[in-house]
Structure formats: C-alpha cells, structure tokens
Design an enzyme around this catalytic site. Structure first.
Site, PDB file in Angstrom:
ATOM      1  CB  VAL A   1       6.799 -48.217  -5.209  1.00  0.00           C
ATOM      2  CG1 VAL A   1       7.718 -48.270  -6.416  1.00  0.00           C
ATOM      3  CG2 VAL A   1       7.039 -46.954  -4.403  1.00  0.00           C
ATOM      4  CB  CYS A   2       3.713 -50.778  -9.284  1.00  0.00           C
ATOM      5  SG  CYS A   2       2.894 -49.520 -10.274  1.00  0.00           S
ATOM      6  CB  ALA A   3       6.892 -51.594 -13.172  1.00  0.00           C
TER       7      ALA A   3
END
Length: 373
Positions: free
Chosen positions: A70-72
């Site tokens: 997961v990232c932004a």
C-alpha cells in the site's frame, strides 16, 4: 502481481480475514491513518528505504497469508510489489492507493421498512463516514451523502428508484457533502438545518423540528428532531418509527465533539441536553444509525454500523456521565486533532469555495475525527 481493489479489501475487513499489509508510506502518515482490520498485521517501511531492494525485509513478509502493498497513490506500491515478486514472493498492490481507499463506499442493507421499503447504509470504510438511502415504492431519500455522487446515482438506477429528497443532518466539517450536487442532478429537494445555513450561498429547504417527509406512496415518515451540540443546527431523523439517524451527535462507541465551529464551550450544554434529555424521550428499541464510526470494532458481522438506543444508554460511556462538569471536561479537553482542512471543507459545504476534484481529495485525506470517547 495483481491489483487488489478497495472493494476486495473491504470484504476482507468485513469478513475479519487474516491479512498482511506492507505500507510503504512515511511513518507519520502510516501512524495517522491506515487500513484497519481486526485480523490484519502490518509492516511500515517507507518506500525510499527500499530503493536499493527488498532483501532486508523479506524475513518480515509472511509466506502463509495474503500480502498487500500500500502507498498513497499506487505508484510506489507497484514498484515495491514488483521487487517482491522478483524475489519470489506472491503479493498484490492496492489499486489507486490510499486515495482510492478513502473514497470507497460499500452499500449494506440494514433492514426492511414496515410497508415494503428498505434502509441501506453506505460504509465509507477508509474514512469512517456513513450515509443512508431510504427506499420505498420507487422513491428514495439520501442522508449525509458524500461527494462520490456517482455511487448513489448508480445505486438508485440499479434499484429503479427516483431520488426525491436529499438531507444533511448538519453542516459537515470532516468531509465534503454530495447532497447539493445530487439534488441538482436529480431535481430532488435538498434539506439542510437552517441554523447551520446562515452563510450558505445556495437555495435549500429548511429542515426543522417536526418536519415530516413522505418517501414513496407507503407511509414512511422522516421526522426531524432538533438535537444541537455537534453543530448548532444538528438534526436527527426517526425513520419508520424504527431507525434513529443520529448524525454526528451519537456514535456506537463515542459521542460527537462540539468544537468544529470553534464553539465547544458554548455548545456543551446543547450536546448534553440532546443526548441526555431529548434522546432519553425516544424508544430504547430504535436502531441508532450514526453518520460516522470511529473504530473498526464498531462494525457488525455484516459490515454495517448500528445498535439499539437502549443498548447505547447502557454501554456507551458518553451517555453515562452523571456529573456535568466531568461531561464538560470530556468534550472540551484532550480532544483529538481537528479534521484535515476542516475550515475549507466547511466553506465548500457552504458553497463559498469550489475546489476541483483533486483538491477535494487532498482536503479529505486522513481519518474522521468527529468523535470523543
């Protein structure tokens, strides 16, 4: 390597599945707001610490459960997921990143109405926002709709119903309302409490104590209860003599904060009167449907958020503080941080400013912070 959608992750939250999340955002962002699930495990390693490879974290990434990176916005998680795949691991990445997670709405049927209609709850799982559709005999009313208006319009189209009324229980400060936009798109009547609308720049129908609005030809009434405290105009609805839509006054595990317009001291007495006097006059059998949830444990087995009013009076700490001075301290001291960009959000909901879609996304990023507990 595959993309996993926010809808797929939501199902894992609802089903309480074991799941491992590798979050490659920076530590501050991760600690402030993350994907939550009762059986989720986490590893937070900023993307820039992995630019030279993922070998140092391989022993921390399990091989016996699903792994999601997961990232932004998605890009960094794709790169890390690719490196993990090259190292022989099977992983997924979150499609659209935390921005997509913030915007996902999951409709859940809460229950039936007496004359054949139904109550639906839209769970905004990444933000903690809850909105509603009352459906009866080809017509619908929406309550506390978010800015993801297509979800509600598509929902109504799929059910073959016409949206006739749109309500906001109060002037929201933590998310941008979609109520006015939906009303403009459908010709529905948009209702807003007048005491929250002194500065709005658009036409609305005054939602006041004693209003009754019929949805469909069946006898389904939405009765407005003036319950100030979170805002000066906060209004609750009793639907079908069965459901209490409490807005941001009362939650399942907490109560509403009175400070988002900068008037905590002024509104404490209103908040206590709404909760301890007005709500006490209602049936214990009413099912409370709030406009937010604060913690993942508030979700029921089916992913919905609800509880009988009598149960909340027995178990919710915020409803059981006899000493008024202690109650005042609870709701005016040691409050959580203000919602992100809450003043800009209030001005957007007043119609004073009109930020573009990307700016609106940025304004809403982060957890909901409407509650005190």
């Amino acid at each position: 390597m595959k993309a996993m959608t926010s809808k797929e992750v939501t199902k894992k939250v609802f089903n309480k599945e074991p799941f491992f999340i590798l979050d490659v955002r920076n530590e501050t962002d991760f600690n402030d707001w993350k994907i939550e699930g009762e059986n989720f495990e986490y590893l937070n390693v900023p993307y820039f610490d992995l630019l030279d490879g993922v070998e140092e974290i391989l022993d921390q990434v399990p091989t016996d459960k699903e792994v999601l990176v997961v990232c932004a916005k998605e890009g960094s998680s794709v790169m890390v997921a690719e490196m993990l795949e090259e190292a022989g691991r099977e992983v997924s990445y979150l499609q659209g990143g935390m921005k997509a997670w913030s915007e996902h709405l999951e409709p859940v049927k809460v229950g039936d109405l007496k004359d054949g209609g139904a109550m639906y709850q839209f769970v905004r799982i990444g933000k903690g926002c809850l909105s509603y559709a009352v459906v009866s005999n080809g017509e619908a009313a929406l309550i506390d709709a978010t800015r993801m208006t297509d979800v509600y319009l598509d929902f109504a189209k799929d059910l073959g119903v016409e949206i006739k009324h749109v309500f906001d229980t109060h002037l929201h400060a933590d998310h941008i309302s979609g109520g006015r936009k939906i009303a403009e798109a459908t010709g529905a009547t948009y209702w807003l409490p007048p005491k929250d609308a002194d500065e709005v720049t658009f036409i609305y129908q005054s939602l006041e104590d004693g209003n009754n609005v019929k949805i469909g030809e069946t006898n389904i009434d939405i009765n407005a209860l003036y319950t100030p405290g979170h805002t000066i105009g906060s209004t609750s609805f009793v639907v079908d003599e069965k459901y209490l839509l409490s807005g941001d006054i009362l939650f399942i595990d907490s109560i509403g904060r009175p400070d988002l317009a900068g008037k905590a001291e002024d509104w404490v007495a209103d908040l206590r009167n709404s909760l301890y006097t007005r709500y006490k006059q209602l049936s214990d059998e009413l099912v409370v449907l709030p406009a937010h949830f604060m913690i993942i444990e508030e979700l029921n087995e089916d992913g919905s958020v609800s509880e009988k009013l009598g149960t909340l009076f027995a178990k919710n700490h915020g409803l059981n503080i006899e000493d008024e001075a202690e109650f005042r301290r609870l709701v005016t001291e040691n409050l959580p941080p203000q919602p992100n960009a809450y003043q800009e959000i209030r001005e957007t909901n007043m119609g004073k400013i009109s930020p573009d879609d990307e700016k609106q996304r940025e304004m809403e990023i982060g957890p909901n912070r409407c509650a005190v507990r």
